[in-house]
Write an enzyme that holds these catalytic residues in place. Structure first.
Site, PDB file in Angstrom:
ATOM      1  N   PRO A  11       0.792  -1.231   0.000  1.00 38.72           N
ATOM      2  CA  PRO A  11       0.000   0.000   0.000  1.00 38.72           C
ATOM      3  C   PRO A  11       0.825   1.283   0.000  1.00 38.72           C
ATOM      4  O   PRO A  11       1.867   1.368   0.638  1.00 38.72           O
ATOM      5  CB  PRO A  11      -0.829  -0.098   1.288  1.00 38.72           C
ATOM      6  CG  PRO A  11      -0.130  -1.097   2.132  1.00 38.72           C
ATOM      7  CD  PRO A  11       0.533  -2.052   1.191  1.00 38.72           C
ATOM      8  N   ASN A  12       0.300   2.240  -0.734  1.00 43.21           N
ATOM      9  CA  ASN A  12       0.845   3.604  -0.821  1.00 43.21           C
ATOM     10  C   ASN A  12       2.155   3.702  -1.603  1.00 43.21           C
ATOM     11  O   ASN A  12       2.741   4.777  -1.695  1.00 43.21           O
ATOM     12  CB  ASN A  12       1.027   4.231   0.576  1.00 43.21           C
ATOM     13  CG  ASN A  12      -0.286   4.328   1.305  1.00 43.21           C
ATOM     14  OD1 ASN A  12      -1.264   4.803   0.728  1.00 43.21           O
ATOM     15  ND2 ASN A  12      -0.342   3.862   2.536  1.00 43.21           N
ATOM     16  N   ARG A  19       4.882  11.212  -2.351  1.00 38.38           N
ATOM     17  CA  ARG A  19       4.641  10.862  -0.966  1.00 38.38           C
ATOM     18  C   ARG A  19       5.910  11.083  -0.141  1.00 38.38           C
ATOM     19  O   ARG A  19       6.953  10.499  -0.450  1.00 38.38           O
ATOM     20  CB  ARG A  19       4.284   9.374  -0.950  1.00 38.38           C
ATOM     21  CG  ARG A  19       4.211   8.768   0.393  1.00 38.38           C
ATOM     22  CD  ARG A  19       4.111   7.245   0.315  1.00 38.38           C
ATOM     23  NE  ARG A  19       3.918   6.744   1.653  1.00 38.38           N
ATOM     24  CZ  ARG A  19       4.194   5.524   2.060  1.00 38.38           C
ATOM     25  NH1 ARG A  19       4.634   4.634   1.191  1.00 38.38           N
ATOM     26  NH2 ARG A  19       4.013   5.171   3.299  1.00 38.38           N
ATOM     27  N   TYR A  24      11.101   9.103   1.110  1.00 44.64           N
ATOM     28  CA  TYR A  24      11.087   8.086   0.055  1.00 44.64           C
ATOM     29  C   TYR A  24      11.730   8.533  -1.263  1.00 44.64           C
ATOM     30  O   TYR A  24      11.887   7.710  -2.173  1.00 44.64           O
ATOM     31  CB  TYR A  24       9.641   7.630  -0.216  1.00 44.64           C
ATOM     32  CG  TYR A  24       8.996   6.977   0.990  1.00 44.64           C
ATOM     33  CD1 TYR A  24       9.461   5.757   1.471  1.00 44.64           C
ATOM     34  CD2 TYR A  24       7.940   7.587   1.667  1.00 44.64           C
ATOM     35  CE1 TYR A  24       8.902   5.157   2.584  1.00 44.64           C
ATOM     36  CE2 TYR A  24       7.363   7.005   2.781  1.00 44.64           C
ATOM     37  CZ  TYR A  24       7.850   5.788   3.234  1.00 44.64           C
ATOM     38  OH  TYR A  24       7.295   5.196   4.333  1.00 44.64           O
ATOM     39  N   ASN A  75       8.061  -5.569  -1.015  1.00 40.62           N
ATOM     40  CA  ASN A  75       8.003  -4.466  -0.064  1.00 40.62           C
ATOM     41  C   ASN A  75       6.542  -4.392   0.387  1.00 40.62           C
ATOM     42  O   ASN A  75       5.706  -3.814  -0.314  1.00 40.62           O
ATOM     43  CB  ASN A  75       8.425  -3.150  -0.718  1.00 40.62           C
ATOM     44  CG  ASN A  75       8.406  -1.994   0.283  1.00 40.62           C
ATOM     45  OD1 ASN A  75       7.877  -2.138   1.392  1.00 40.62           O
ATOM     46  ND2 ASN A  75       8.962  -0.867  -0.098  1.00 40.62           N
ATOM     47  N   ALA A  78       3.258  -0.821   4.856  1.00 37.36           N
ATOM     48  CA  ALA A  78       2.785  -0.843   6.248  1.00 37.36           C
ATOM     49  C   ALA A  78       2.375  -2.243   6.719  1.00 37.36           C
ATOM     50  O   ALA A  78       2.444  -2.541   7.923  1.00 37.36           O
ATOM     51  CB  ALA A  78       1.624   0.133   6.403  1.00 37.36           C
ATOM     52  N   HIS A  81       4.484  -4.440   9.164  1.00 37.27           N
ATOM     53  CA  HIS A  81       4.464  -4.305  10.628  1.00 37.27           C
ATOM     54  C   HIS A  81       3.184  -4.845  11.257  1.00 37.27           C
ATOM     55  O   HIS A  81       3.082  -4.895  12.473  1.00 37.27           O
ATOM     56  CB  HIS A  81       4.615  -2.817  10.998  1.00 37.27           C
ATOM     57  CG  HIS A  81       5.624  -2.097  10.161  1.00 37.27           C
ATOM     58  ND1 HIS A  81       6.980  -2.394  10.211  1.00 37.27           N
ATOM     59  CD2 HIS A  81       5.499  -1.113   9.218  1.00 37.27           C
ATOM     60  CE1 HIS A  81       7.626  -1.607   9.342  1.00 37.27           C
ATOM     61  NE2 HIS A  81       6.756  -0.829   8.739  1.00 37.27           N
ATOM     62  N   ASP A  88       1.676 -15.509   7.188  1.00 38.74           N
ATOM     63  CA  ASP A  88       1.279 -16.910   6.965  1.00 38.74           C
ATOM     64  C   ASP A  88       1.400 -17.286   5.495  1.00 38.74           C
ATOM     65  O   ASP A  88       1.859 -18.383   5.161  1.00 38.74           O
ATOM     66  CB  ASP A  88      -0.171 -17.136   7.429  1.00 38.74           C
ATOM     67  CG  ASP A  88      -0.279 -17.219   8.942  1.00 38.74           C
ATOM     68  OD1 ASP A  88       0.754 -17.421   9.612  1.00 38.74           O
ATOM     69  OD2 ASP A  88      -1.409 -17.073   9.461  1.00 38.74           O
ATOM     70  N   GLU A  99      13.074  -9.151   1.224  1.00 44.08           N
ATOM     71  CA  GLU A  99      12.264  -8.033   1.746  1.00 44.08           C
ATOM     72  C   GLU A  99      13.016  -6.733   1.457  1.00 44.08           C
ATOM     73  O   GLU A  99      14.211  -6.626   1.758  1.00 44.08           O
ATOM     74  CB  GLU A  99      12.115  -8.228   3.263  1.00 44.08           C
ATOM     75  CG  GLU A  99      11.377  -7.119   3.966  1.00 44.08           C
ATOM     76  CD  GLU A  99      11.316  -7.330   5.491  1.00 44.08           C
ATOM     77  OE1 GLU A  99      11.829  -8.372   5.994  1.00 44.08           O
ATOM     78  OE2 GLU A  99      10.770  -6.448   6.161  1.00 44.08           O
ATOM     79  N   HIS A 101      12.843  -2.418   1.826  1.00 46.96           N
ATOM     80  CA  HIS A 101      12.231  -1.163   2.272  1.00 46.96           C
ATOM     81  C   HIS A 101      13.064  -0.011   1.748  1.00 46.96           C
ATOM     82  O   HIS A 101      14.292  -0.027   1.862  1.00 46.96           O
ATOM     83  CB  HIS A 101      12.162  -1.090   3.806  1.00 46.96           C
ATOM     84  CG  HIS A 101      11.291  -2.164   4.359  1.00 46.96           C
ATOM     85  ND1 HIS A 101       9.919  -2.130   4.251  1.00 46.96           N
ATOM     86  CD2 HIS A 101      11.597  -3.338   4.949  1.00 46.96           C
ATOM     87  CE1 HIS A 101       9.420  -3.225   4.771  1.00 46.96           C
ATOM     88  NE2 HIS A 101      10.415  -3.987   5.201  1.00 46.96           N
ATOM     89  N   SER A 103      12.996   3.114   2.845  1.00 43.08           N
ATOM     90  CA  SER A 103      13.526   3.890   3.969  1.00 43.08           C
ATOM     91  C   SER A 103      14.187   2.952   4.989  1.00 43.08           C
ATOM     92  O   SER A 103      13.981   1.726   4.956  1.00 43.08           O
ATOM     93  CB  SER A 103      12.395   4.670   4.643  1.00 43.08           C
ATOM     94  OG  SER A 103      11.467   3.780   5.238  1.00 43.08           O
ATOM     95  N   ARG A 108      13.237   5.149  12.111  1.00 40.80           N
ATOM     96  CA  ARG A 108      11.961   5.871  12.081  1.00 40.80           C
ATOM     97  C   ARG A 108      11.138   5.551  13.342  1.00 40.80           C
ATOM     98  O   ARG A 108      11.690   5.131  14.352  1.00 40.80           O
ATOM     99  CB  ARG A 108      11.225   5.525  10.781  1.00 40.80           C
ATOM    100  CG  ARG A 108      12.037   5.920   9.539  1.00 40.80           C
ATOM    101  CD  ARG A 108      11.297   5.621   8.255  1.00 40.80           C
ATOM    102  NE  ARG A 108      10.058   6.384   8.172  1.00 40.80           N
ATOM    103  CZ  ARG A 108       9.085   6.111   7.295  1.00 40.80           C
ATOM    104  NH1 ARG A 108       9.232   5.126   6.426  1.00 40.80           N
ATOM    105  NH2 ARG A 108       7.985   6.844   7.284  1.00 40.80           N
TER     106      ARG A 108
HETATM  107  C1  DQA Z   1       8.230   1.154   3.690  1.00 39.67           C
HETATM  108  C2  DQA Z   1       8.354   1.401   5.190  1.00 39.67           C
HETATM  109  C3  DQA Z   1       7.015   1.170   5.882  1.00 39.67           C
HETATM  110  O1  DQA Z   1       7.135   1.391   7.277  1.00 39.67           O
HETATM  111  C4  DQA Z   1       5.973   2.123   5.319  1.00 39.67           C
HETATM  112  O2  DQA Z   1       4.714   1.858   5.895  1.00 39.67           O
HETATM  113  C5  DQA Z   1       5.900   2.119   3.848  1.00 39.67           C
HETATM  114  C6  DQA Z   1       7.128   1.995   3.068  1.00 39.67           C
HETATM  115  C7  DQA Z   1       9.546   1.511   2.942  1.00 39.67           C
HETATM  116  O3  DQA Z   1       9.682   1.073   1.813  1.00 39.67           O
HETATM  117  O4  DQA Z   1      10.394   2.215   3.480  1.00 39.67           O
HETATM  118  O5  DQA Z   1       4.837   2.339   3.273  1.00 39.67           O
HETATM  119  O6  DQA Z   1       7.979  -0.210   3.467  1.00 39.67           O
END
Ligand code: DQA
Length: 146
Positions: A11-12, A19, A24, A75, A78, A81, A88, A99, A101, A103, A108
């Site tokens: 998401p996002n 954003r 980012y 990735n 959110a 977390h 699962d 994995e 990320h 950031s 953070r």
């Molecule tokens: C993220 C880090 C997450 O905590 C955050 O919710 C994101 C992006 C990152 O790529 O740094 O949406 O996964």
């Protein structure tokens, strides 16, 4: 051998570039993915991209499609977390899993310090911006060659 790589973004991440640019960066997901396509062509890999803001859709893709690939770069944003359901689903997937990320989640807010999926991933990259995905492809290709 042509390796097949699936890249899943949560998401996002479709609004990257608009954003929290201080966190980012300026690159959009389209730009990141086109760099990945360039690298994977050079690395002789076949790459497929998927993004959703919906937890169940991410799980549907993992459960139905991911086993047909050699490796997954994910990735979960959110959901990293929060999502036991994603944990699962990934736990049941036996291909290579990296994995990523953008950031540095450990620098953070405290609620971002815990990733539910790190201990079932092959490895992880954080804090290196969009380059993290490129490093994931290169590492993955090295592992798959062995
Ligand atoms: C993220 C880090 C997450 O905590 C955050 O919710 C994101 C992006 C990152 O790529 O740094 O949406 O996964």
């Amino acid at each position: 051998m042509l390796n097949k790589i699936l890249v899943i973004n949560g998401p996002n991440l479709e609004i990257l570039g608009k954003r929290e640019i201080n966190i980012y960066g300026n690159s959009t997901l389209v730009e990141i993915n086109s760099n990945l396509k360039f690298i994977s062509d050079k690395e002789n890999a076949d790459i497929v991209f998927y993004q959703s803001n919906i937890e169940g859709e991410l799980i549907n893709i993992i459960n139905s499609k991911a086993k047909n690939f050699d490796a997954l770069i994910i990735n979960p944003a959110a959901y990293t977390h929060t999502s036991l359901a994603l944990y699962d689903s990934l736990n049941n997937l036996s291909i290579l899993k990296i994995e990523v990320h953008i950031s540095n989640i450990y620098k953070r807010e405290e609620f971002r310090h815990k990733s539910l999926i790190s201990d079932i991933a092959t490895g992880g990259i954080f804090g290196l911006g969009g380059n993290g995905y490129i490093l994931a492809i290169i590492s993955m290709q090295n592992i798959l060659k062995k």
